[in-house]
Design an enzyme around this catalytic site. Structure first.
Site: not given
Ligand SMILES: [Zn+2]
Length: 380
Positions: A65-66, A69
């Site tokens: 998830h990170e 980004h």
């Molecule tokens: Zn996030």
């Protein structure tokens, strides 16, 4: 948020674990072992082994998830320093804001989108397996946890991704990033209080203490972060048209790189009461920066031998700004990295420092200090 333990690098991004994450690791392992996997027809040992694996895969899910980004940020030319996993998930240290609403939405939405994709894929794969195997149990768990990650992060309160997506939408409507930040922060503020109310409801009406405390805790965090985002946005809008040179402090003098640390300590740091000094060669080219904290990190017994250039932060690792850059950008960089000051550099020469204390002093003086010529770089 502190740095945490470094565990390695991925795609050139430093990955670290904050000590608080170990608490979550233990909590997740315990909770999946005693509830989620407890219904499976497995031996106790198998349940615990699978639960540890599940907690590790949750870690991998948050990391993906990170990374989503971070990689989108980097594709937009925004440097990403590190990813730290902590109690509630992860934080990517991204050094500046996106440059347009579309880019901001893409960067903020990339994390939840990746969680959503993994969640759907795992859930479908798990449901396609009809025998109650470990693989099925794990896939369904991962599907659930990733969908939860996607939904949780899309909630509209800072520091969650949903607030950034909301800000991007408001930004597109108002064409004013700072105003959009303030509106998104106000929304987050209200939403945080709603979460706290929900927490109280869970405790008293549902008799669910852990769920209630958890909601309350997240609500409290959202209120705090939204307030901080609001304040920072107000400060940044006050500093949007102020150049860095107006609030930088000037270096007392410069120091050569080839003198010993003992001489540096006695003749420079003590004599001038300096906190940080630029290291230059004879032609005035900046080689690095040495601060009292650098001296304190070295063994005093080697001060007679070690030189300034051994202990300084070399120029290529220095966080710098230009004197004409808006002070708001400098403040933002100070807020997103955990360094104490930025070096103000023009044409390869250090012309000053900016630190939080300097920005604060400027704001408190109502923006009239103009070039603080303090001999030591006050507050460094
Ligand atoms: Zn996030």
């Amino acid at each position: 948020m502190g740095r945490g333990f470094r565990i390695g690098r991925l795609f050139g991004i430093e990955i670290a674990i904050h000590p608080s994450w170990l608490v979550i690791f233990a909590l997740v392992t315990w909770s999946v072992a005693t509830s989620w996997f407890n219904v499976e027809p497995w031996s106790t040992t198998t349940i615990w082994v699978v639960s540890v694996a599940a907690a590790l895969l949750l870690f991998v899910s948050v990391l993906i998830h990170e990374l989503a980004h971070s990689l989108v940020a980097r594709a937009q030319g925004i440097p990403v320093r590190s990813i730290t996993l902590f109690l509630l998930g992860g934080v990517s240290t991204i050094e500046s804001e996106a440059t347009s609403p579309g880019r901001e939405a893409l960067m903020a939405g990339a994390g939840p989108a990746s969680s959503l994709a993994i969640g759907i894929a795992c859930a479908l794969a798990g449901l396609a397996v009809h025998t109650p195997t470990i693989a099925r149990g794990m896939l369904i768990y991962l599907g659930y946890i990733n969908l939860l990650l996607a939904v949780f992060n899309m909630l509209p309160g800072f520091p969650l991704d949903g607030s950034r997506v909301l800000r991007a939408i408001l930004w597109a409507i108002t064409h004013d990033f700072l105003k959009a930040t303030r509106w998104a922060a106000r929304t987050g503020h209200v939403f945080g209080y709603l979460l706290i109310v929900a927490g109280v409801f869970f405790v008293f009406r549902q008799r669910d203490l852990i769920g209630g405390v958890w909601f309350g805790f997240i609500g409290f965090m959202v209120v705090q972060s939204s307030q901080a985002a609001y304040q920072q946005s107000r400060t940044e809008s006050r500093l949007a048209h102020v150049p860095v040179r107006d609030l930088m402090s000037l270096p007392a003098t410069w120091i050569p790189g080839d003198i010993t640390l003992r001489k540096a300590a006695n003749d420079y740091f003590l004599a001038l009461k300096a906190h940080c000094l630029p290291v230059q060669d004879d032609y005035g080219n900046l080689e690095g920066l040495i601060c009292l904290s650098d001296l304190q990190r070295t063994d005093q017994r080697s001060w007679g031998v070690d030189q300034v250039q051994d202990a300084m932060t070399a120029v290529d690792r220095l966080h710098t700004v230009a004197p004409d850059e808006p002070a708001a950008a400098a403040l933002h960089r100070l807020a997103t990295t955990d360094i104490d000051q930025l070096a103000v550099v023009q044409d390869g020469r250090l012309v000053g420092f900016v630190d939080r204390a300097g920005v604060l002093a400027y704001l408190q003086a109502g923006g009239r200090t103009g070039g603080r010529a303090t001999p030591s770089g006050a507050g460094l």
